[in-house]
Scaffold this motif. Structure first.
Motif, PDB file in Angstrom:
ATOM      1  N   PRO A  68      -3.594  -1.493  -0.132  1.00 49.54           N
ATOM      2  CA  PRO A  68      -3.893  -0.966   1.101  1.00 49.54           C
ATOM      3  C   PRO A  68      -5.179  -0.724   1.102  1.00 49.54           C
ATOM      4  O   PRO A  68      -5.743  -0.668   0.243  1.00 49.54           O
ATOM      5  N   ALA A  69      -5.874  -0.917   2.567  1.00 54.71           N
ATOM      6  CA  ALA A  69      -7.296  -0.936   2.636  1.00 54.71           C
ATOM      7  C   ALA A  69      -7.694   0.267   2.158  1.00 54.71           C
ATOM      8  O   ALA A  69      -7.303   1.227   2.415  1.00 54.71           O
ATOM      9  N   ALA A  70      -9.172   0.313   1.869  1.00 52.26           N
ATOM     10  CA  ALA A  70      -9.954   1.372   1.462  1.00 52.26           C
ATOM     11  C   ALA A  70      -9.737   2.345   2.816  1.00 52.26           C
ATOM     12  O   ALA A  70      -9.895   2.168   3.878  1.00 52.26           O
ATOM     13  N   GLY A  71      -9.670   3.834   2.202  1.00 53.71           N
ATOM     14  CA  GLY A  71      -9.522   4.836   3.239  1.00 53.71           C
ATOM     15  C   GLY A  71      -8.129   5.222   3.336  1.00 53.71           C
ATOM     16  O   GLY A  71      -7.651   6.343   4.156  1.00 53.71           O
TER      17      GLY A  71
ATOM     18  N   SER B  62     -20.009  -3.274   0.310  1.00 56.52           N
ATOM     19  CA  SER B  62     -18.669  -3.883  -0.087  1.00 56.52           C
ATOM     20  C   SER B  62     -18.323  -3.943  -1.418  1.00 56.52           C
ATOM     21  O   SER B  62     -17.426  -4.942  -1.882  1.00 56.52           O
ATOM     22  N   CYS B  63     -18.891  -3.272  -2.365  1.00 58.09           N
ATOM     23  CA  CYS B  63     -18.734  -3.454  -3.865  1.00 58.09           C
ATOM     24  C   CYS B  63     -18.085  -2.270  -4.362  1.00 58.09           C
ATOM     25  O   CYS B  63     -18.006  -1.959  -5.780  1.00 58.09           O
ATOM     26  N   GLU B  64     -17.435  -1.277  -3.433  1.00 53.36           N
ATOM     27  CA  GLU B  64     -16.843  -0.227  -3.731  1.00 53.36           C
ATOM     28  C   GLU B  64     -15.619   0.163  -2.986  1.00 53.36           C
ATOM     29  O   GLU B  64     -15.779  -0.117  -1.816  1.00 53.36           O
ATOM     30  N   THR B  65     -14.730   0.682  -3.235  1.00 55.06           N
ATOM     31  CA  THR B  65     -13.360   1.144  -2.381  1.00 55.06           C
ATOM     32  C   THR B  65     -13.186   2.634  -2.696  1.00 55.06           C
ATOM     33  O   THR B  65     -13.359   2.966  -3.841  1.00 55.06           O
ATOM     34  N   GLN B  66     -12.795   3.372  -1.781  1.00 56.19           N
ATOM     35  CA  GLN B  66     -12.134   4.823  -1.944  1.00 56.19           C
ATOM     36  C   GLN B  66     -11.009   5.033  -1.152  1.00 56.19           C
ATOM     37  O   GLN B  66     -10.992   4.631  -0.189  1.00 56.19           O
ATOM     38  N   HIS B  67     -10.096   5.601  -1.921  1.00 56.66           N
ATOM     39  CA  HIS B  67      -8.866   6.123  -1.147  1.00 56.66           C
ATOM     40  C   HIS B  67      -8.737   7.427  -1.194  1.00 56.66           C
ATOM     41  O   HIS B  67      -9.242   8.233  -2.095  1.00 56.66           O
ATOM     42  N   THR B  68      -7.694   7.859  -0.550  1.00 57.60           N
ATOM     43  CA  THR B  68      -7.351   9.308  -0.456  1.00 57.60           C
ATOM     44  C   THR B  68      -5.949   9.609  -1.141  1.00 57.60           C
ATOM     45  O   THR B  68      -5.409   8.537  -1.248  1.00 57.60           O
TER      46      THR B  68
END
Length: 298
Positions: free
Chosen positions: A166-169, A285-291
């Motif tokens: 799933p997308a970042a965020g 665009s070189c990092e992703t963050q999820h919750t």
């Protein structure tokens, strides 16, 4: 009776080869170059054909169909790259209306394209021969003032990025699988060194497996840090690799950060200094963050 040997005057021929953009300038993959062959004849009219054998260097291709102007005969583009394209100028004696009183100049221009396979340089050269007609003597003096050209390929540019599914965020749950996609876009010229993407997972993620590798990356590393190496010599294009990661049972939102860092890796024996070309991440665009969702949020 005594016979005097009379030497028949022969034409003097000067051949030059030029390029647009000019020889020595920098070009990109996909650029079209225009070569011009110029023949200047002085003295008697030519009574045979002048054959310009054009040898196209590696990394170039003729843009067909090639021009076929008056007085010029252009052969078929050779299938073997080592063979020349023959470009012949007809005998002046058959052209009509040509006077030997002053020098005459003839030009032939044609386009070539820089291929994705081109190396650090591309070149072209012409060699001149003659083709007598009907057994007549045709032995002109021929000189080439510039019979070759060379262009330098631009250094490659590589832009990298990272995406998640799933997308970042998105809010995740323990045990959920995330698929990450690393992308490297090469432009200008083929890479001369390897590109290493160092990917570091947050504390709440565990590396799973490489799930797709259309770009031909080489996997390395272990634990939370893995490397994905794109070998040297990649032509301009888009290269991707995908891998999975699992959300740990004790994951927190702060542990779901994922980051990739690109770097050049010198290729042994390639005679190029390392770090040739520009390499960076697409901004943001070189990092992703999820919750984390539900009661796991802290």
């Amino acid at each position: 009776c005594a016979y005097a040997r009379v030497k028949v005057e022969q034409p003097a021929v000067v051949v030059t080869k030029t390029a647009n953009p000019a020889s020595g300038t920098t070009v990109d993959v996909g650029n079209t170059l225009t070569y011009t062959l110029q023949v200047t004849v002085s003295g008697p009219l030519t009574n045979g054909a002048l054959v310009l054998n054009d040898f196209l260097g590696a990394g170039l291709e003729y843009v067909t169909p090639l021009p076929q102007p008056t007085h010029w005969t252009v052969g078929t583009v050779p299938s073997n790259a080592l063979d020349p394209l023959t470009i012949s100028l007809a005998p002046e004696t058959g052209m009509g209306g040509v006077s030997a009183a002053a020098p005459r100049t003839y030009s032939y221009s044609y386009p070539v394209r820089v291929l994705a396979t081109a190396g650090a340089k591309v070149g072209n050269q012409v060699r001149v021969t003659t083709a007598p007609v009907g057994g007549a003597t045709f032995d002109p003096s021929i000189s080439c003032t510039s019979c070759s050209t060379e262009h330098v390929l631009a250094t490659p540019e590589v832009r990298t990025s990272k995406a998640a599914n799933p997308a970042a965020g998105t809010a995740l749950k323990a045990g959920e699988v995330v698929e990450y996609t690393l992308t490297a876009v090469v432009t200008k010229a083929k890479t001369r060194d390897a590109v290493v993407l160092t990917d570091t997972l947050g504390a709440g993620l565990e590396f799973g497996a490489m799930t797709a590798n259309a770009g031909g990356f080489v996997l390395g590393g272990s634990g939370a840090t893995h490397t994905f190496t794109l070998p040297a010599g990649k032509a301009p294009g888009t290269y991707t690799v995908k891998y999975s990661a699992v959300v740990k049972a004790d994951a927190t939102a702060t542990g779901l950060l994922n980051r990739v860092v690109p770097a050049w890796q010198s290729t042994p024996g390639n005679n190029n200094p390392p770090n040739i070309g520009s390499l960076d991440c697409v901004a943001g665009s070189c990092e992703t963050q999820h919750t984390m969702s539900g009661p796991d949020v802290v």
